[in-house]
Design a protein around this motif. Structure first.
Motif, PDB file in Angstrom:
ATOM      1  N   LEU A 122      10.114  18.326  -6.843  1.00  0.00           N
ATOM      2  CA  LEU A 122       9.624  19.580  -6.263  1.00  0.00           C
ATOM      3  C   LEU A 122       9.575  19.529  -4.740  1.00  0.00           C
ATOM      4  CD1 LEU A 122       6.638  20.335  -8.663  1.00  0.00           C
ATOM      5  CD2 LEU A 122       8.871  21.447  -8.653  1.00  0.00           C
ATOM      6  N   PHE A 123       9.549  18.347  -4.156  1.00  0.00           N
ATOM      7  CA  PHE A 123       9.430  18.181  -2.715  1.00  0.00           C
ATOM      8  C   PHE A 123      10.746  17.679  -2.145  1.00  0.00           C
ATOM      9  CE2 PHE A 123       5.260  17.590  -4.580  1.00  0.00           C
ATOM     10  CZ  PHE A 123       4.497  18.477  -3.832  1.00  0.00           C
ATOM     11  N   SER A 124      10.863  17.777  -0.837  1.00  0.00           N
ATOM     12  CA  SER A 124      12.082  17.278  -0.195  1.00  0.00           C
ATOM     13  C   SER A 124      12.116  15.751  -0.254  1.00  0.00           C
ATOM     14  CB  SER A 124      12.133  17.752   1.268  1.00  0.00           C
ATOM     15  OG  SER A 124      11.066  17.184   1.996  1.00  0.00           O
ATOM     16  N   GLU A 125      13.301  15.197  -0.086  1.00  0.00           N
ATOM     17  CA  GLU A 125      13.458  13.744  -0.191  1.00  0.00           C
ATOM     18  C   GLU A 125      12.664  13.008   0.879  1.00  0.00           C
ATOM     19  OE1 GLU A 125      17.477  12.384  -0.533  1.00  0.00           O
ATOM     20  OE2 GLU A 125      18.000  14.019  -1.874  1.00  0.00           O
ATOM     21  N   SER A 126      12.527  13.608   2.048  1.00  0.00           N
ATOM     22  CA  SER A 126      11.797  12.946   3.128  1.00  0.00           C
ATOM     23  C   SER A 126      10.293  12.898   2.860  1.00  0.00           C
ATOM     24  CB  SER A 126      12.055  13.660   4.463  1.00  0.00           C
ATOM     25  OG  SER A 126      11.603  15.006   4.390  1.00  0.00           O
ATOM     26  N   SER A 127       9.801  13.726   1.954  1.00  0.00           N
ATOM     27  CA  SER A 127       8.364  13.758   1.636  1.00  0.00           C
ATOM     28  C   SER A 127       7.970  12.700   0.614  1.00  0.00           C
ATOM     29  CB  SER A 127       7.977  15.128   1.085  1.00  0.00           C
ATOM     30  OG  SER A 127       8.281  16.135   2.015  1.00  0.00           O
ATOM     31  N   GLY A 128       8.930  12.034   0.025  1.00  0.00           N
ATOM     32  CA  GLY A 128       8.638  11.063  -1.031  1.00  0.00           C
ATOM     33  C   GLY A 128       7.721   9.947  -0.581  1.00  0.00           C
ATOM     34  N   ASP A 129       7.984   9.368   0.595  1.00  0.00           N
ATOM     35  CA  ASP A 129       7.131   8.284   1.092  1.00  0.00           C
ATOM     36  C   ASP A 129       5.718   8.768   1.366  1.00  0.00           C
ATOM     37  OD1 ASP A 129       9.222   6.501   0.938  1.00  0.00           O
ATOM     38  OD2 ASP A 129       9.833   6.784   3.041  1.00  0.00           O
ATOM     39  N   ILE A 130       5.596   9.977   1.889  1.00  0.00           N
ATOM     40  CA  ILE A 130       4.271  10.544   2.173  1.00  0.00           C
ATOM     41  C   ILE A 130       3.503  10.751   0.878  1.00  0.00           C
ATOM     42  CG2 ILE A 130       3.076  12.563   3.100  1.00  0.00           C
ATOM     43  CD1 ILE A 130       5.440  12.863   5.063  1.00  0.00           C
ATOM     44  N   ILE A 131       4.165  11.266  -0.128  1.00  0.00           N
ATOM     45  CA  ILE A 131       3.514  11.514  -1.418  1.00  0.00           C
ATOM     46  C   ILE A 131       3.043  10.197  -2.037  1.00  0.00           C
ATOM     47  CG2 ILE A 131       3.912  12.307  -3.786  1.00  0.00           C
ATOM     48  CD1 ILE A 131       5.785  14.438  -2.555  1.00  0.00           C
ATOM     49  N   TYR A 132       3.894   9.162  -1.979  1.00  0.00           N
ATOM     50  CA  TYR A 132       3.490   7.875  -2.537  1.00  0.00           C
ATOM     51  C   TYR A 132       2.344   7.241  -1.746  1.00  0.00           C
ATOM     52  CZ  TYR A 132       7.247   7.806  -5.933  1.00  0.00           C
ATOM     53  OH  TYR A 132       8.050   8.091  -6.991  1.00  0.00           O
ATOM     54  N   SER A 133       2.323   7.430  -0.408  1.00  0.00           N
ATOM     55  CA  SER A 133       1.205   6.880   0.372  1.00  0.00           C
ATOM     56  C   SER A 133      -0.088   7.623   0.045  1.00  0.00           C
ATOM     57  CB  SER A 133       1.503   6.940   1.870  1.00  0.00           C
ATOM     58  OG  SER A 133       1.498   8.277   2.340  1.00  0.00           O
ATOM     59  N   TYR A 134      -0.014   8.954  -0.142  1.00  0.00           N
ATOM     60  CA  TYR A 134      -1.204   9.698  -0.577  1.00  0.00           C
ATOM     61  C   TYR A 134      -1.662   9.219  -1.949  1.00  0.00           C
ATOM     62  CZ  TYR A 134      -1.303  13.202   3.144  1.00  0.00           C
ATOM     63  OH  TYR A 134      -1.412  13.837   4.332  1.00  0.00           O
ATOM     64  N   ASN A 135      -0.700   8.976  -2.826  1.00  0.00           N
ATOM     65  CA  ASN A 135      -1.030   8.492  -4.168  1.00  0.00           C
ATOM     66  C   ASN A 135      -1.783   7.166  -4.087  1.00  0.00           C
ATOM     67  OD1 ASN A 135      -0.899   8.366  -7.072  1.00  0.00           O
ATOM     68  ND2 ASN A 135       0.714   6.841  -6.810  1.00  0.00           N
ATOM     69  N   ASP A 136      -1.302   6.249  -3.250  1.00  0.00           N
ATOM     70  CA  ASP A 136      -1.981   4.955  -3.109  1.00  0.00           C
ATOM     71  C   ASP A 136      -3.388   5.121  -2.549  1.00  0.00           C
ATOM     72  OD1 ASP A 136       0.183   3.589  -4.113  1.00  0.00           O
ATOM     73  OD2 ASP A 136       1.029   3.121  -2.132  1.00  0.00           O
ATOM     74  N   ARG A 137      -3.542   5.982  -1.543  1.00  0.00           N
ATOM     75  CA  ARG A 137      -4.868   6.213  -0.957  1.00  0.00           C
ATOM     76  C   ARG A 137      -5.830   6.818  -1.970  1.00  0.00           C
ATOM     77  NH1 ARG A 137      -3.330   8.809   4.892  1.00  0.00           N
ATOM     78  NH2 ARG A 137      -2.240   6.986   5.694  1.00  0.00           N
ATOM     79  N   ILE A 138      -5.352   7.807  -2.702  1.00  0.00           N
ATOM     80  CA  ILE A 138      -6.203   8.461  -3.704  1.00  0.00           C
ATOM     81  C   ILE A 138      -6.585   7.468  -4.799  1.00  0.00           C
ATOM     82  CG2 ILE A 138      -6.215  10.221  -5.516  1.00  0.00           C
ATOM     83  CD1 ILE A 138      -4.505  11.945  -3.595  1.00  0.00           C
ATOM     84  N   LYS A 139      -5.623   6.666  -5.220  1.00  0.00           N
ATOM     85  CA  LYS A 139      -5.889   5.658  -6.260  1.00  0.00           C
ATOM     86  C   LYS A 139      -6.957   4.671  -5.800  1.00  0.00           C
ATOM     87  CE  LYS A 139      -3.431   2.137  -8.911  1.00  0.00           C
ATOM     88  NZ  LYS A 139      -2.107   1.509  -9.129  1.00  0.00           N
ATOM     89  N   LYS A 140      -6.835   4.173  -4.573  1.00  0.00           N
ATOM     90  CA  LYS A 140      -7.819   3.226  -4.044  1.00  0.00           C
ATOM     91  C   LYS A 140      -9.190   3.883  -3.887  1.00  0.00           C
ATOM     92  CE  LYS A 140      -4.425   0.323  -1.763  1.00  0.00           C
ATOM     93  NZ  LYS A 140      -3.808  -0.068  -0.499  1.00  0.00           N
ATOM     94  N   THR A 141      -9.199   5.142  -3.458  1.00  0.00           N
ATOM     95  CA  THR A 141     -10.468   5.857  -3.310  1.00  0.00           C
ATOM     96  C   THR A 141     -11.155   6.040  -4.654  1.00  0.00           C
ATOM     97  OG1 THR A 141      -9.630   7.032  -1.377  1.00  0.00           O
ATOM     98  CG2 THR A 141     -11.546   7.987  -2.476  1.00  0.00           C
ATOM     99  N   LEU A 142     -10.408   6.444  -5.672  1.00  0.00           N
ATOM    100  CA  LEU A 142     -10.984   6.645  -7.002  1.00  0.00           C
ATOM    101  C   LEU A 142     -11.489   5.334  -7.603  1.00  0.00           C
ATOM    102  CD1 LEU A 142      -8.533   9.264  -8.526  1.00  0.00           C
ATOM    103  CD2 LEU A 142     -10.878   9.641  -7.744  1.00  0.00           C
ATOM    104  N   ILE A 143     -10.747   4.261  -7.384  1.00  0.00           N
ATOM    105  CA  ILE A 143     -11.205   2.950  -7.866  1.00  0.00           C
ATOM    106  C   ILE A 143     -12.491   2.557  -7.147  1.00  0.00           C
ATOM    107  CG2 ILE A 143     -10.649   0.481  -7.868  1.00  0.00           C
ATOM    108  CD1 ILE A 143      -7.729   1.308  -8.457  1.00  0.00           C
ATOM    109  N   GLY A 144     -12.561   2.819  -5.842  1.00  0.00           N
ATOM    110  CA  GLY A 144     -13.772   2.533  -5.082  1.00  0.00           C
ATOM    111  C   GLY A 144     -14.969   3.332  -5.572  1.00  0.00           C
ATOM    112  N   ILE A 145     -14.738   4.620  -5.846  1.00  0.00           N
ATOM    113  CA  ILE A 145     -15.821   5.470  -6.356  1.00  0.00           C
ATOM    114  C   ILE A 145     -16.302   4.959  -7.708  1.00  0.00           C
ATOM    115  CG2 ILE A 145     -16.339   7.779  -7.252  1.00  0.00           C
ATOM    116  CD1 ILE A 145     -14.515   8.882  -5.018  1.00  0.00           C
ATOM    117  N   PHE A 146     -15.364   4.605  -8.585  1.00  0.00           N
ATOM    118  CA  PHE A 146     -15.748   4.091  -9.895  1.00  0.00           C
ATOM    119  C   PHE A 146     -16.511   2.783  -9.769  1.00  0.00           C
ATOM    120  CE2 PHE A 146     -15.008   1.578 -13.721  1.00  0.00           C
ATOM    121  CZ  PHE A 146     -15.587   2.429 -14.653  1.00  0.00           C
TER     122      PHE A 146
END
Length: 185
Positions: A122-146
């Motif tokens: 759904l996103f442009s190819e150049s946005s892939g790295d940004i999306i994966y970095s957001y995914n990693d940040r969100i994952k770490k944040t959720l693990i921290g909250i838990f």
């Protein structure tokens, strides 16, 4: 977590099924007993509310204020009765919703790579790295909250256990466990 099961030799389908069943068992083990205990002990809760005094007197310096609780007691008693009956009567509907949630959870776990691929498309190819970095940040944040919630629940249990014991409650361990579990709500 699913990848760890795949690394252990389970197929994608088996890993998704194991995780889905583990989630379902966890929900059944924690939610159903809480509902049953609340419903079975509703008489004790209602008796406690009825036993409260009809008024409370607040004194501060020369100021005196009386709080009338008789009307609040009757409202609370009727609300608790209606609420618990509503929960029990809606159990078939809740069971169907839980089944659908478990089914969707299995589908998401089973086809996670396909879903990931479709979302990235759904996103442009150049946005892939940004999306994966957001995914990693969100994952770490959720693990921290838990982790914080789990530690808070553990500390609540450790603090509540002696307090309930010293207050003379007979099921002090069960009350401390319930207090700890309520940290996750």
């Amino acid at each position: 977590v699913k990848e760890k099961f795949v690394d252990l030799g389970f197929s994608d389908r088996q890993s998704a099924a194991i995780l889905t069943l583990a989630f379902f068992a966890t929900m059944v083990l924690f939610v159903i007993p809480l509902i049953v205990v609340l419903f079975e002990r509703r008489g004790i809760l209602i008796d406690f509310l009825i036993s409260l005094p009809d008024e409370f007197m607040l004194n501060f310096l020369d100021f005196e204020y009386v709080i009338q609780t008789a009307e609040l007691q009757s409202m609370a008693v009727s609300w608790i009765g209606e609420f618990l009956i509503k929960i029990v009567s809606s159990l078939p509907s809740l069971a169907l919703k839980l089944f659908l949630f478990v089914f969707v959870l299995y589908a998401v776990l089973r086809y996670s790579k396909t879903i990931e691929k479709r979302i990235i498309e759904l996103f442009s190819e150049s946005s892939g790295d940004i999306i994966y970095s957001y995914n990693d940040r969100i994952k770490k944040t959720l693990i921290g909250i838990f982790a914080v919630q789990a530690l808070t629940a553990l500390m609540t249990f450790v603090i509540a256990l002696p307090i309930f014991y010293l207050l003379g409650y007979e099921p002090f361990i069960a009350l401390a466990v319930i207090a700890a579990l309520l940290q996750f709500i």
